[in-house]
Enzyme design. Sequence first.
Site, PDB file in Angstrom:
ATOM      1  N   ASP A  16       0.963  -1.130   0.123  1.00 60.60           N
ATOM      2  CA  ASP A  16      -0.018   0.333   0.134  1.00 60.60           C
ATOM      3  C   ASP A  16       0.610   1.440   0.131  1.00 60.60           C
ATOM      4  O   ASP A  16       2.465   1.279   0.583  1.00 60.60           O
ATOM      5  CB  ASP A  16      -0.959  -0.207   1.528  1.00 60.60           C
ATOM      6  N   PRO A  59     -14.121 -24.351  -1.069  1.00 55.65           N
ATOM      7  CA  PRO A  59     -14.273 -22.515  -0.686  1.00 55.65           C
ATOM      8  C   PRO A  59     -14.214 -22.429   0.887  1.00 55.65           C
ATOM      9  O   PRO A  59     -14.003 -23.151   1.565  1.00 55.65           O
ATOM     10  CB  PRO A  59     -16.160 -22.327  -1.342  1.00 55.65           C
TER      11      PRO A  59
END
Length: 139
Positions: A16, A59
């Site tokens: 970031d 999942p």
Amino acid sequence: MFSNITRVEIQFGDCDPAGIVYYPNYFRFFDNATAAMLSAAFAMHKRNWLDHFGIAGIPMVDTGARFIRPSSFGDVIEIRSEITGLGRSSFAVKHSVFRDGDLAIEAHEKRVWVVRGEDGGIRSAPLPEDVRSLLSQTK
């Protein structure tokens, strides 16, 4: 139970503006580490084990992490992934991330073994006995 180590070199795009890994990217790393662990356990690439076992995927139904130390561009982290539990159709994974030998993150996942139904949707299916046996082994 089965475990595996994945090494990741942190790239500029993983970070970031503060120069540290943007936290959602760790979950991408964890997904790749889980696939690498299962590929090692099954001795085949993910695209092959999906077909071999006739599943739609694995999942995630629960996840979380505790962030202890940040990582930055150029760091190499080691992700130690291990199976920590086997359910009827699910399995639990623990990821321990180390940077320079120090614990940086502790994370967990719960994943479900799913197949495609006749309607095209997905549904849980019991873990096959050979999968259960492979994931129960100590590496």
